[in-house]
Design a protein around this motif. Structure first.
Motif, PDB file in Angstrom:
ATOM      1  N   GLY A  38       0.702  -1.318  -0.148  1.00 30.39           N
ATOM      2  CA  GLY A  38       0.045   0.100   0.156  1.00 30.39           C
ATOM      3  C   GLY A  38       0.748   1.221  -0.059  1.00 30.39           C
ATOM      4  O   GLY A  38       1.970   1.257  -0.109  1.00 30.39           O
ATOM      5  N   PRO A  39       0.256   2.516   0.000  1.00 29.64           N
ATOM      6  CA  PRO A  39       1.086   3.754   0.260  1.00 29.64           C
ATOM      7  C   PRO A  39       1.940   3.906   1.072  1.00 29.64           C
ATOM      8  O   PRO A  39       3.044   4.431   1.089  1.00 29.64           O
ATOM      9  CB  PRO A  39      -0.121   4.825   0.262  1.00 29.64           C
ATOM     10  CG  PRO A  39      -1.357   4.204   0.963  1.00 29.64           C
ATOM     11  CD  PRO A  39      -1.278   2.587   0.406  1.00 29.64           C
ATOM     12  N   GLU A  40       1.701   3.293   2.470  1.00 31.17           N
ATOM     13  CA  GLU A  40       2.646   3.301   3.331  1.00 31.17           C
ATOM     14  C   GLU A  40       3.838   2.356   3.361  1.00 31.17           C
ATOM     15  O   GLU A  40       3.760   1.536   2.573  1.00 31.17           O
ATOM     16  CB  GLU A  40       2.061   3.135   4.825  1.00 31.17           C
ATOM     17  CG  GLU A  40       0.701   3.855   5.125  1.00 31.17           C
ATOM     18  CD  GLU A  40      -0.597   3.077   4.668  1.00 31.17           C
ATOM     19  OE1 GLU A  40      -1.657   3.410   5.183  1.00 31.17           O
ATOM     20  OE2 GLU A  40      -0.286   1.879   4.130  1.00 31.17           O
ATOM     21  N   THR A  41       5.314   2.839   3.769  1.00 28.23           N
ATOM     22  CA  THR A  41       6.358   2.381   3.903  1.00 28.23           C
ATOM     23  C   THR A  41       6.198   1.151   4.938  1.00 28.23           C
ATOM     24  O   THR A  41       6.097   1.607   5.973  1.00 28.23           O
ATOM     25  CB  THR A  41       7.483   3.093   4.117  1.00 28.23           C
ATOM     26  OG1 THR A  41       7.726   4.235   3.212  1.00 28.23           O
ATOM     27  CG2 THR A  41       8.871   2.266   4.039  1.00 28.23           C
ATOM     28  N   ILE A  42       6.375   0.051   4.519  1.00 25.09           N
ATOM     29  CA  ILE A  42       6.193  -1.085   5.727  1.00 25.09           C
ATOM     30  C   ILE A  42       8.039  -1.431   6.015  1.00 25.09           C
ATOM     31  O   ILE A  42       8.671  -2.031   4.924  1.00 25.09           O
ATOM     32  CB  ILE A  42       5.778  -2.413   5.201  1.00 25.09           C
ATOM     33  CG1 ILE A  42       4.156  -2.125   4.969  1.00 25.09           C
ATOM     34  CG2 ILE A  42       5.770  -3.281   6.506  1.00 25.09           C
ATOM     35  CD1 ILE A  42       3.309  -1.697   5.940  1.00 25.09           C
TER      36      ILE A  42
END
Length: 225
Positions: free
Chosen positions: A68-72
C-alpha cells in the motif's frame, strides 16, 4: 506523500500477535495490522493501530495491505491455527506474507513458529509431537520459505504458551534441544527485542521462560543488548 514507516503485524487479533502490538505501541511505533474478521478492529484502533481487512490466505489481499501507500519497514507474523477449507494459514498464509514482503523490499521479517519445528523436533516428547505433527510440518515449510526468500529474518519458536501476565523471565536461545513453557506476553516482548536488535538477524531461536525450561537445564541464552 506519506513518509511514515510502519511495522506490519499479521495475527494481531489475539494471543502473541496482540502482545506484540501492545509492545510496539508502548514504544510508539506505527503499527498496521491485517485482520481477517472485524471482531477486534475497535480494540486495535483504540490502541492507535491502522487496521486493514484481508485474509492472509489470499495473496491479492496480502499484497494490497503490504504494498500500500505506507512504507512497511518490517513484517511480524504470528498467524496459524484453524484450517480454512483444508488450508492451514501456518504455511500458505505465511508464504503469501513473505512473498509480498519480498516485493515490498521490507527490511526485516520476524516469523513466530513453534518449538518442534525443524531440528527442534528433538526437544518435544513423542506425545506432543504426535498431537502437533501436521501443524509442525506446515510451520517448518513456512520457516524454510522465509530462509530461502532472501529477506533479513528472525524465526522465533516459542514453547508451550500460557496466557498469564508477563513474568519478565522469557529468554531466547539458539539451542534447539531446549523446550519449556512461556507466557504469551513474554513472547511479545522477545519479538520486539528481536525487531530492534541486529544480533537476532538470520537466527532461529527457541523462546522459553527460564524458570519453566525442561530438557536441557544448562543452555546458553542469546543476549540481544
Amino acid at each position: 506523500m506519506n513518509t511514515k514507516s510502519y511495522i506490519f503485524v499479521a495475527g494481531a487479533s489475539r494471543g502473541v500477535g496482540r502482545e506484540v502490538v501492545k509492545c510496539l505501541r508502548n514504544k510508539e511505533m506505527n503499527v498496521k495490522a491485517l485482520l481477517r474478521t472485524p471482531d477486534t478492529r475497535p480494540e486495535l484502533e483504540a490502541m492507535g493501530v491502522e487496521v486493514v481487512m484481508g485474509d492472509a490466505l489470499e495473496i491479492a489481499a496480502v499484497e494490497q495491505a503490504i504494498l500500500g501507500p505506507e512504507t512497511i519497514s518490517a513484517v511480524i507474523s504470528t498467524i496459524g491455527g484453524l484450517p480454512k477449507e483444508g488450508e492451514r494459514a501456518d504455511y500458505l498464509g505465511n508464504k503469501n506474507l513473505i512473498d509480498a514482503a519480498v516485493k515490498a523490499g521490507v527490511g526485516k521479517f520476524i516469523l513466530v513458529s513453534s518449538i518442534g519445528s525443524g531440528e527442534s523436533v528433538v526437544a518435544l516428547p513423542p506425545q506432543a509431537l504426535e498431537t502437533l505433527a501436521s501443524v509442525l510440518v506446515e510451520k517448518e515449510k513456512a520457516e524454510q520459505h522465509l530462509i530461502n526468500s532472501g529477506l533479513n529474518y528472525t524465526i522465533i519458536r516459542p514453547g508451550g504458551l500460557k496466557s498469564e501476565p508477563a513474568t519478565g523471565n522469557g529468554v531466547l536461545t539458539e539451542n534447539y534441544r531446549v523446550a519449556g513453557m512461556i507466557h504469551r506476553a513474554d513472547v511479545g516482548q522477545l519479538v520486539c527485542d528481536c525487531l530492534f536488535s541486529e544480533l537476532a538477524n538470520g537466527k532461529i531461536l527457541s523462546a522459553i521462560d527460564r524458570n519453566m525450561a525442561y530438557g536441557e537445564p544448562d543452555f546458553e541464552v542469546l543476549d540481544l543488548s
